[in-house]
Design a protein around this motif. Structure first.
Motif, PDB file in Angstrom:
ATOM      1  N   GLN A 121       0.953  -1.298  -0.107  1.00 52.34           N
ATOM      2  CA  GLN A 121       0.178   0.097   0.016  1.00 52.34           C
ATOM      3  C   GLN A 121       0.666   1.432   0.047  1.00 52.34           C
ATOM      4  N   ILE A 122       2.046   1.316   0.807  1.00 56.35           N
ATOM      5  CA  ILE A 122       2.703   2.455   0.633  1.00 56.35           C
ATOM      6  C   ILE A 122       3.584   2.604  -0.831  1.00 56.35           C
ATOM      7  N   ALA A 123       3.876   1.227  -0.937  1.00 53.12           N
ATOM      8  CA  ALA A 123       4.469   1.280  -2.575  1.00 53.12           C
ATOM      9  C   ALA A 123       3.719   1.899  -3.470  1.00 53.12           C
ATOM     10  N   GLU A 124       2.476   1.609  -3.619  1.00 51.12           N
ATOM     11  CA  GLU A 124       1.512   2.161  -4.310  1.00 51.12           C
ATOM     12  C   GLU A 124       1.132   3.529  -4.188  1.00 51.12           C
ATOM     13  N   ARG A 125       1.242   4.010  -2.842  1.00 49.92           N
ATOM     14  CA  ARG A 125       0.651   5.268  -2.477  1.00 49.92           C
ATOM     15  C   ARG A 125      -0.653   5.560  -2.693  1.00 49.92           C
ATOM     16  N   ARG A 126      -1.474   4.374  -2.294  1.00 47.74           N
ATOM     17  CA  ARG A 126      -3.006   4.742  -2.448  1.00 47.74           C
ATOM     18  C   ARG A 126      -3.683   5.075  -1.156  1.00 47.74           C
ATOM     19  N   THR A 127      -4.256   6.116  -1.355  1.00 49.88           N
ATOM     20  CA  THR A 127      -5.066   6.729  -0.193  1.00 49.88           C
ATOM     21  C   THR A 127      -6.382   7.438  -0.723  1.00 49.88           C
ATOM     22  N   PRO A 128      -7.713   6.889  -0.151  1.00 55.51           N
ATOM     23  CA  PRO A 128      -8.901   7.586  -0.733  1.00 55.51           C
ATOM     24  C   PRO A 128      -8.992   9.148  -0.271  1.00 55.51           C
ATOM     25  N   LEU A 129      -7.855   9.594   0.523  1.00 57.43           N
ATOM     26  CA  LEU A 129      -7.992  11.184   1.090  1.00 57.43           C
ATOM     27  C   LEU A 129      -6.898  11.900   0.416  1.00 57.43           C
ATOM     28  N   ALA A 130      -6.374  11.378  -0.866  1.00 59.36           N
ATOM     29  CA  ALA A 130      -5.501  11.983  -1.567  1.00 59.36           C
ATOM     30  C   ALA A 130      -5.810  13.583  -1.635  1.00 59.36           C
ATOM     31  N   ASP A 131      -6.947  13.827  -2.066  1.00 57.48           N
ATOM     32  CA  ASP A 131      -7.381  15.125  -2.510  1.00 57.48           C
ATOM     33  C   ASP A 131      -7.980  15.991  -1.336  1.00 57.48           C
ATOM     34  N   HIS A 132      -7.947  15.464  -0.117  1.00 59.81           N
ATOM     35  CA  HIS A 132      -8.475  16.212   0.982  1.00 59.81           C
ATOM     36  C   HIS A 132      -7.377  17.060   1.379  1.00 59.81           C
ATOM     37  N   CYS A 133      -7.824  18.126   2.112  1.00 57.21           N
ATOM     38  CA  CYS A 133      -6.741  19.319   2.604  1.00 57.21           C
ATOM     39  C   CYS A 133      -6.488  18.620   3.980  1.00 57.21           C
ATOM     40  N   PHE A 134      -5.320  18.939   4.470  1.00 61.10           N
ATOM     41  CA  PHE A 134      -4.906  18.460   5.901  1.00 61.10           C
ATOM     42  C   PHE A 134      -5.877  18.761   7.068  1.00 61.10           C
ATOM     43  N   HIS A 135      -6.415  19.892   7.006  1.00 59.52           N
ATOM     44  CA  HIS A 135      -7.188  20.169   8.228  1.00 59.52           C
ATOM     45  C   HIS A 135      -8.614  19.756   8.202  1.00 59.52           C
ATOM     46  N   GLU A 136      -8.800  19.139   6.939  1.00 59.60           N
ATOM     47  CA  GLU A 136     -10.301  18.295   6.692  1.00 59.60           C
ATOM     48  C   GLU A 136     -10.450  17.008   7.238  1.00 59.60           C
ATOM     49  N   ILE A 137      -9.157  16.363   7.282  1.00 55.09           N
ATOM     50  CA  ILE A 137      -9.273  14.869   7.598  1.00 55.09           C
ATOM     51  C   ILE A 137      -9.299  14.740   9.102  1.00 55.09           C
ATOM     52  N   THR A 138     -10.267  13.886   9.530  1.00 56.55           N
ATOM     53  CA  THR A 138     -10.709  13.320  10.786  1.00 56.55           C
ATOM     54  C   THR A 138     -10.228  11.928  11.006  1.00 56.55           C
ATOM     55  N   ILE A 139     -10.237  11.542  12.289  1.00 58.53           N
ATOM     56  CA  ILE A 139      -9.638  10.069  12.520  1.00 58.53           C
ATOM     57  C   ILE A 139     -10.783   9.180  11.864  1.00 58.53           C
ATOM     58  N   GLY A 140     -12.065   9.718  12.043  1.00 58.51           N
ATOM     59  CA  GLY A 140     -13.332   8.849  11.526  1.00 58.51           C
ATOM     60  C   GLY A 140     -12.963   8.291  10.022  1.00 58.51           C
ATOM     61  N   CYS A 141     -12.514   9.360   9.492  1.00 55.54           N
ATOM     62  CA  CYS A 141     -12.101   9.395   8.007  1.00 55.54           C
ATOM     63  C   CYS A 141     -11.121   8.336   7.602  1.00 55.54           C
ATOM     64  N   LEU A 142     -10.144   8.377   8.615  1.00 55.76           N
ATOM     65  CA  LEU A 142      -8.827   7.445   8.635  1.00 55.76           C
ATOM     66  C   LEU A 142      -9.294   6.103   8.913  1.00 55.76           C
ATOM     67  N   MET A 143     -10.277   5.864  10.075  1.00 53.04           N
ATOM     68  CA  MET A 143     -10.627   4.535  10.343  1.00 53.04           C
ATOM     69  C   MET A 143     -11.646   4.006   9.175  1.00 53.04           C
ATOM     70  N   ASN A 144     -12.133   4.892   8.559  1.00 58.92           N
ATOM     71  CA  ASN A 144     -13.289   4.191   7.555  1.00 58.92           C
ATOM     72  C   ASN A 144     -13.336   4.990   6.260  1.00 58.92           C
ATOM     73  N   PRO A 145     -12.052   4.808   5.535  1.00 62.35           N
ATOM     74  CA  PRO A 145     -11.894   5.506   4.215  1.00 62.35           C
ATOM     75  C   PRO A 145     -12.749   4.953   3.273  1.00 62.35           C
TER      76      PRO A 145
END
Length: 850
Positions: free
Chosen positions: A826-850
């Motif tokens: 996952q790190i090598a492929e650099r995949r995250t559904p939060l790629a387009d989010h601003c840093f101040h918008e990301i919540t723990i809930g979003c990280l736990m349930n991407p």
């Protein structure tokens, strides 16, 4: 009269009898006791072998960890973390079984459950250390019965509830530590009764009431640590009466109001941390009276107004942090009188004007951060006088003019950030001569020149693609000039970003199809190695035969304490420079530890494990010596020490920017992926913590300390064993099962990753992951506040990616946790559904349930 005389005679006789009994007690060194009663209590504890106790019916004094007085009564019990986990105090403290016990040290002894009220029966105790265990519940009122107590340490548990008021009756107490628990409520109002207190640490709890004014009565106190609580209100003026204070740490609370003028009376202070509060007002000139201050941190408050010029009187200062306030005016020239200063951060204020021309006086300065202010004018050439500087950040100001050529003489410079200013002119080609320069950021300026591409090839972190945003600036390729003249110029048609993306794609494809394997098979068994010593009982076995026992002894002057650099789970760590110039680290067992079978087993287990492993992210074992009188391991030396120590040092932690932290996490992933997947048999480390992640001079990570590592049978899904690991990192399922799988390491890795991002252990988040209040927290709120939040899209992406992986690894169900192999992909492929989010918008809930 006669009755009175008889009464007086009886009283006198009684007094004589009492005195004689007291004298007898002093001679014997004990009160009346029963050896059988003490043996019975030890048997009930189940901490020692019943067979051994039954064979010593007259005295238990020969048991490991037991010390008796001349009369044969137990006076000291000291057992250590090498004992099996799973003890309770309830079985041990069954009434007044140890009437003469004065010293009880159970630090790291595997205790769980609550502290029973029977603790109060040990009325002669002067020393009680229960730290680093798994205790929960509340502190019993009976602690107040231990009236002779001088040292009380109950740190690093899950103790909750309020501090019992009975604590304030322990008037002999000199050291009191309940840090790293979940204690709430208030500090007892009569805390001032503890007149003999020298050390008080209640940090990392949930205290939420104002500081009591009675603290001022603790005039002998030298250390007061209350950081990371929810303490509100203002700092009481009575604090000025604590004139013996050397260390005062109140950071990360909710303190408000102004600093009391009496703070200037603490003239013995060497360390003052008030950062991350809500303190307002100006910085009082009286602070200049604290002439012995070495560390001063007032950052992340609401101080306003100019910096008082009197701050120049603090000539002992090595660290000065005033960032994230509302300070105005110019940087006072008097700050250049702080000739011992090593770290200076005034970032994120409203400072204006020019840089002081005398800044070159700060010859010892290693880090200068003046970013995010309104500083203007040319960058002073006197920066070239900072001969020890490693990090300069002048970004987000209004500096104009050109980059002074004097900066190119700073041979120690590792990071230079001049981005987001109004700089013009040429970029000095001599920047490429700075061999230690790893990071250069010049984006968002107004350079009117070509940007030499050789900078991209000589500096590890170079924001080439972002230079296209500089006005009137094209990207050219040129050979690095040797005489100041560009020999060849060639316009690059293809965007740098396209080239970088293509290169990265090749690396991904290579990583997906390249099959890793254990290159280093077992050379020979440990037993075979020991057997073939040719009679040399003090030889050192190693891979190339170049190490000799006498070299180790000479290099450490027979393990002199001057070469000791720390302690591990067992043994002491030494630094040694061998005759060939190579620097190594040594882990040596103490004489008493050599005789402990459990420690010998851990020691031999570490040797057997590391002789089979060879990976860039696993500490390398160079050799070892196994003898009944002298046992030590010889390791690769890691210059920066443990990740835990770096994160807990403000100066070093701020050197760990987001990119370095992500790289450290990647290194741990590589090591665990290798252990779990690429060895002949999967290996579970079982103690993945920030203490066991070591950093070299380049801040690259290796995993160390394999004393509890375990080989897994590939034909079995689980294996059982005794509990091992460090409190706060152990997988949840090990609380109800002793089945060990690789998923135990995955959980520990999740904790370490969060701790790396947060800068501190995430104990509060771990205990409330399922709550809506925790899931509504934003990533920016829990990330390390000592760092500026990540700004570039790449940095935000990487931090969000490893954070989401961390929360997946912390799943309570081990079956739902990812494998380290899938984490690596996952790190090598650099995949995250939060790629387009601003840093101040990301919540723990979003990280736990991407």
């Amino acid at each position: 009269m006669i009755a009175s005389s008889i009464s007086n005679s009886v009283s006198s006789f009684a007094a004589v009898v009492v005195a004689l009994i007291s004298c007898a007690s002093l001679v014997l060194g004990s009160v009346e006791y029963s050896p059988e009663q003490e043996v019975k209590a030890l048997l009930a504890s189940e901490w020692w072998s019943p067979e051994y106790l039954n064979s010593t019916t007259t005295t238990p004094c020969k048991l490991p960890g037991i010390t008796c007085n001349r009369a044969g009564s137990i006076t000291r019990i000291s057992i250590y973390q090498f004992f099996p986990h799973g003890r309770t105090l309830g079985k041990f403290l069954n009434g007044s079984s140890f009437p003469n016990l004065v010293h009880l040290d159970l630090a790291g002894a595997g205790l769980y459950g609550s502290i029973p009220p029977e603790i109060g029966t040990l009325s002669k105790l002067t020393y009680l250390d229960l730290s680093f265990n798994y205790l929960s519940g509340i502190l019993p009122l009976s602690l107040g019965n231990l009236s002779q107590l001088e040292v009380l340490d109950i740190s690093f548990h899950q103790i909750s509830g309020q501090l019992p008021l009975s604590i304030t009756s322990l008037t002999h107490l000199m050291e009191f530590d309940v840090s790293f628990n979940a204690i709430n409520g208030f500090i007892p109002i009569h805390i001032g009764n503890l007149k003999n207190l020298r050390f008080l640490d209640m940090s990392e709890n949930m205290l939420d009431a104002p500081l009591p004014s009675s603290l001022g009565q603790l005039t002998k106190l030298t250390t007061l640590s209350l950081y990371s609580n929810y303490i509100a209100g203002s700092i009481p003026s009575e604090i000025g009466k604590m004139t013996s204070l050397d260390h005062l740490d109140l950071h990360d609370n909710m303190l408000m109001g102004q600093l009391p003028p009496t703070l200037g009376q603490l003239t013995n202070l060497s360390e003052l941390y008030l950062d991350s509060n809500q303190i307002i007002g100006s910085i009082p000139p009286s602070i200049a009276k604290l002439v012995y201050l070495v560390h001063l941190n007032l950052g992340a408050n609401m101080f306003h107004g100019p910096l008082p010029p009197e701050i120049g009187n603090l000539t002992s200062l090595e660290i000065l942090v005033l960032d994230e306030n509302q300070l105005t005016g110019a940087v006072p020239s008097a700050i250049c009188d702080l000739t011992n200063l090593q770290y200076l951060s005034l970032s994120r204020n409203q400072l204006n004007g020019l840089l002081p021309s005398r800044i070159e006086n700060l010859k010892k300065l290693t880090s200068l951060n003046l970013s995010s202010n309104i500083l203007m004018g040319p960058i002073t050439p006197s920066l070239g006088g900072l001969r020890s500087i490693q990090d300069i950040d002048l970004s987000y100001n209004h500096f104009n003019g050109s980059i002074p050529i004097e900066i190119c003489s700073l041979s120690t410079l590792a990071s230079l950030n001049l981005s987001n200013n109004l700089l013009v002119g040429e970029i000095p080609y001599k920047l490429a001569d700075l061999v230690n320069l790893a990071t250069l950021n010049l984006v968002s300026n107004h350079f009117n020149c070509c940007i030499p591409c050789y900078l991209d090839s000589t500096i590890r972190t170079f924001y080439a693609e972002e230079y296209l945003y500089n006005s009137s600036c094209l990207l050219f390729h040129a050979d690095r000039p040797s005489t100041g003249i560009i020999n060849k110029v060639k316009l690059i048609i293809v965007s740098t970003s396209v080239i970088l993306a293509s290169s990265f794609l090749v690396l991904i494809i290579w990583a997906m199809f390249f099959k890793r394997g254990c290159k280093n098979k077992k050379i020979k068994s440990l037993d075979e190695t020991i057997a073939k010593r040719n009679g040399d009982i003090f030889s050192v076995w190693n891979y190339d035969g170049n190490l000799a026992y006498k070299d180790i002894i000479q290099a450490t002057e027979d393990f002199d304490i001057r070469y000791c650099i720390g302690t591990g789970g067992y043994g002491s760590i030494y630094r040694a420079q061998l005759p060939n110039g190579k620097v190594v680290a040594l882990k040596k067992l103490h004489t008493s530890e050599v005789e402990e079978p459990a420690l010998r087993k851990s020691f031999e287990n570490e040797v057997k494990t590391l002789t089979e492993l060879k990976h860039r992210n696993i500490v390398r074992l160079y050799g070892f010596c196994l003898h009944k009188r002298c046992m030590f391991l010889i390791y690769q030396y890691m210059e920066r020490g443990s990740l835990f120590c770096v994160l807990n040092n403000d100066v070093e932690a701020m050197e760990l920017d987001w990119k370095k932290r992500v790289n450290i996490i990647k290194g741990i992933v590589n090591a665990l992926c290798y252990l779990h997947n690429d060895c002949t048999q999967p290996i579970v480390h079982r103690d993945v913590t920030t203490n066991n992640v070591l950093l070299n001079s380049e801040l690259e990570a290796v995993v160390a300390d394999f004393g509890t590592a375990k080989l897994l049978d590939p034909n079995s899904t689980t294996q059982t064993t005794i509990l091992a690991g460090t409190y706060g990192y152990i997988a949840l399922e090990l609380a109800y099962t002793i089945a060990v799988t690789v998923k135990c390491d995955v959980y520990s890795f999740g904790v370490v990753t969060l701790e790396t991002l947060m800068g501190k252990h995430p104990k509060e988040i771990l205990s409330s992951l399922s709550s809506s209040s925790t899931q509504n927290l934003k990533l920016i709120e829990i990330s390390d506040q000592r760092l500026v939040p990540p700004r570039s899209r790449l940095a935000v992406h990487n931090v969000a990616l490893v954070a989401s992986i961390a929360f997946a690894c912390l799943n309570a169900d081990p079956k739902l946790r990812p494998t380290m192999d899938s984490v690596s992909k996952q790190i090598a492929e650099r995949r995250t559904p939060l790629a387009d989010h601003c840093f101040h918008e990301i919540t723990i809930g979003c990280l736990m349930n991407p």
